[in-house]
Design an enzyme around this catalytic site. Structure first.
Site, PDB file in Angstrom:
ATOM      1  N   THR A 165       0.830  -1.193   0.000  1.00 14.79           N
ATOM      2  CA  THR A 165       0.000   0.000   0.000  1.00 14.79           C
ATOM      3  C   THR A 165       0.868   1.248   0.000  1.00 14.79           C
ATOM      4  O   THR A 165       1.993   1.242   0.491  1.00 14.79           O
ATOM      5  CB  THR A 165      -0.949   0.023   1.224  1.00 14.79           C
ATOM      6  N   ARG A 166       0.322   2.327  -0.575  1.00 19.01           N
ATOM      7  CA  ARG A 166       0.956   3.645  -0.515  1.00 19.01           C
ATOM      8  C   ARG A 166      -0.026   4.660   0.058  1.00 19.01           C
ATOM      9  O   ARG A 166       0.193   5.868  -0.010  1.00 19.01           O
ATOM     10  CB  ARG A 166       1.426   4.105  -1.895  1.00 19.01           C
TER      11      ARG A 166
ATOM     12  N   HIS B 182      -7.781   1.691   6.195  1.00 20.07           N
ATOM     13  CA  HIS B 182      -9.037   1.896   6.912  1.00 20.07           C
ATOM     14  C   HIS B 182      -9.676   0.544   7.197  1.00 20.07           C
ATOM     15  O   HIS B 182      -9.052  -0.504   7.014  1.00 20.07           O
ATOM     16  CB  HIS B 182      -9.951   2.802   6.084  1.00 20.07           C
TER      17      HIS B 182
ATOM     18  N   HIS C 110      -9.568  -2.141   4.433  1.00 19.34           N
ATOM     19  CA  HIS C 110      -8.273  -2.772   4.203  1.00 19.34           C
ATOM     20  C   HIS C 110      -7.999  -3.850   5.253  1.00 19.34           C
ATOM     21  O   HIS C 110      -7.463  -4.916   4.940  1.00 19.34           O
ATOM     22  CB  HIS C 110      -7.161  -1.719   4.238  1.00 19.34           C
TER      23      HIS C 110
ATOM     24  N   ARG D 265      -6.952  -4.106  -7.236  1.00 18.41           N
ATOM     25  CA  ARG D 265      -7.618  -3.559  -8.424  1.00 18.41           C
ATOM     26  C   ARG D 265      -6.849  -2.314  -8.861  1.00 18.41           C
ATOM     27  O   ARG D 265      -6.565  -1.448  -8.056  1.00 18.41           O
ATOM     28  CB  ARG D 265      -9.070  -3.220  -8.076  1.00 18.41           C
ATOM     29  N   ASP D 266      -6.491  -2.239 -10.147  1.00 19.40           N
ATOM     30  CA  ASP D 266      -5.690  -1.138 -10.684  1.00 19.40           C
ATOM     31  C   ASP D 266      -4.417  -0.948  -9.851  1.00 19.40           C
ATOM     32  O   ASP D 266      -4.075   0.152  -9.444  1.00 19.40           O
ATOM     33  CB  ASP D 266      -6.494   0.166 -10.733  1.00 19.40           C
TER      34      ASP D 266
END
Length: 575
Positions: A199-200, A204, A207, A293-294
């Site tokens: 993650t960047r 929350h 996640h 996703r993406d």
């Protein structure tokens, strides 16, 4: 047991070269040095500690070309992203950089010795081809492409590294693990199956839910492995994000999750980057990796369309599944169902069921305006951290910069505005008058264009530091040049401060007529050189936040208009 590194062995150059450390330091002190930039420093740390195994240096032309064209090193091993050391012609000339040369690589933060590179070749890349192949388009709307064309130098230097030292970090040291250290940590905890979450962004409730579900389904422990090197411009700073991750950890069942920071320079390369991230996590000992996703998507291209499809990254990783030797867990979008007060996978939500979500854009809006963030979306501890780092507009700093001819009334407006803001007492207000700045911060500067630009740059820097701490700044230089004013705005806004340019457009003839000191008369006689409006130009701003004229409007009314503007934008008053 931990996963086997990519290529079969962990290429820990620090451990390999430790017996020769004194010898290498003595040699490095005598060699020509290249001071690395931020991206190169991130890359070299992961080369030296084995995070980029099997790489043992920066790519030579053969490996670079093979990776760009076919996602493989010359030896056939899968590798999707070029890792290069870019240099300029001046460095090549000064250091006589050529095949066989040995060059010292230094840390830009403290000039310490990092490594010595033995040059294999120096080559000029085709950046357009690299952009098309690696990023899918030669479009500068892509941050990776923009960096390639604007920040990457003309030549690449390939060669193996002799390791001297890893960069020293002073923040969150207890959460910074090398691949060897993380593997030992897994062994100590008896973690044999580990799913890594990349993650960047802040985490929350959603996640936490998706990582727990992934752990449940694959019978794994969870490694939260965020990037704390270079991410997408505009991302929330890593200091804030790490505080969030630490606050999230206790929300997992005891012993399920751990946190380790990854000093990676992201390229935002979508599918190729997802493949790269999987290889890196494999090197750190993880057995599973969540691909979102993406994944690592940079957003919209110049035509307003997404650079990559939402599942392109998952498809490319699936294509090379058999070679990766790390099980990829597709990111499952989860939705909040208020009726049952739970998050469930979006594809399992019964038709017609009400769901709630807050987008990243909406979250930023709520943080910016101070609007409430519901508990179903994030934890109270996380919200507190985010609000500390991103206070509401009414608690943010701002800068009001006046520009106009000398004796236009800007100084009087600035002084009156300071009194008005101080009367409100909402935040400390600093007044930077042109004469004060000249005497206290820029006494050595003259009035050439360069010196005037430096003066405004200093005002911009000081203003940004004050605004960053929540203060208000009123600056009243003449600031005759448009480019310098725009640079001051950029400096202030880069630190999150508001910037308001007020053009005091009082006509020059009025400024001259009201001059009781005779300064304009002396300039007209040639006794004062480089005087704005007489023998030096004034570039009127095209789009100031406010345009006023003291020959037509009383100062009290002008101050009131500025106050109304600040209130409208949310910087003063309470809503």
């Amino acid at each position: 047991m931990a996963n086997t590194p990519h290529g079969g062995a962990l290429n820990d150059l620090i451990v390999r070269d430790a017996p020769r450390n004194r010898e290498l330091r003595d040699e490095a002190a005598k060699l020509y040095s290249i001071v690395l930039n931020e991206r190169q420093l991130c890359d070299i740390e992961l080369i030296l500690n084995g995070g980029f195994s099997p790489l043992a240096g920066f790519m030579n032309q053969a490996d670079y070309s093979a990776v760009v064209k076919g996602l493989r090193l010359v030896n056939g091993l899968l590798w999707p992203v070029p890792i290069t050391l870019d240099v300029g012609q001046d460095q090549i000339d000064q250091g006589k950089i050529a095949e066989g040369a040995r060059i010292t690589l230094r840390n830009p933060q403290d000039d310490s010795l990092i490594a010595i590179i033995t040059v294999e070749d120096v080559y000029s890349p085709d950046k357009a081809v690299e952009a098309e192949s690696v990023f899918g388009a030669d479009d500068s709307a892509h941050p990776g492409v923009d960096y390639l064309h604007k920040s990457t130098k003309q030549f690449y230097v390939g060669g193996a590294l002799d390791a001297i030292s890893l960069p020293v970090h002073y923040d969150y040291v207890e959460h910074r693990y090398t691949p060897a250290e993380l593997r030992a940590y897994f062994k100590k905890l008896n973690w044999t199956r580990v799913v890594a979450f990349q993650t960047r962004n802040p985490m929350h409730r959603a996640h936490r839910e998706l990582t727990v579900r992934a752990a449940r389904q694959r019978h794994c422990n969870v490694l939260i492995h965020p990037v704390v090197g270079m991410t997408k411009p505009g991302d929330i700073d890593h200091f804030t994000r790490v505080r969030v991750y630490k606050a999230i950890l206790p929300k997992y069942p005891q012993g399920m999750a751990s946190l380790s920071l990854l000093p990676l320079a992201m390229r935002m390369g979508g599918p190729r980057e997802a493949l790269w991230h999987a290889i890196i996590r494999k090197n750190f000992g993880c057995t599973h990796f969540i691909v979102g996703r993406d994944h690592a998507g940079p957003g919209k291209n110049s035509a307003g369309q997404d650079f990559y499809g939402p599942y392109d990254a998952q498809h490319l990783v699936a294509k090379y599944r058999d070679e990766l030797d790390i099980e990829v867990v597709p990111f499952q979008m989860v939705a909040y169902v208020p009726e049952t007060d739970e998050y469930i996978p979006a594809d399992e939500v019964p038709e017609g069921t009400k769901t709630l979500n807050i987008s990243g854009t909406e979250l930023r809006r709520r943080l910016k305006t101070g609007a409430s963030i519901p508990d179903w979306f994030t934890y109270p501890e996380v919200q507190t951290i985010l609000r500390q780092s991103h206070p509401a507009r009414s608690q943010q700093g701002f800068v009001v910069m006046f520009t106009g001819f000398w004796n236009s009334g800007a100084t009087q407006i600035a002084q009156a505005l300071q009194m008005s803001l101080n009367q409100g007492g909402q935040r400390p207000t600093t007044l930077l008058l042109g004469e004060t700045v000249r005497s206290e911060l820029a006494s050595e500067l003259g009035f050439s264009k360069r010196d005037r630009d430096v003066n405004i740059q200093r005002i911009g820097f000081v203003s940004s530091e004050i605004a960053k701490c929540g203060g208000a700044v009123i600056a009243a230089p003449i600031a005759p040049y448009d480019a310098a004013r725009k640079e001051a705005r950029r400096i202030v806004e880069a630190f999150g401060g508001g910037f308001f340019l007020v053009h005091v457009s009082t006509p020059l003839e009025n400024c001259i007529a009201n001059d009781r000191t005779g300064t304009y008369a002396r300039a007209q006689k040639g006794e004062i050189k480089g005087f704005t409006g007489i023998d030096d130009p004034y570039e009127a701003p095209e789009a100031p936040e406010l345009k006023v004229d003291t020959s037509k409007t009383p100062i009290s009314q002008i101050v009131h208009e500025i106050i109304l503007l600040l209130e409208k934008e949310g910087y003063i008053g309470e809503r």
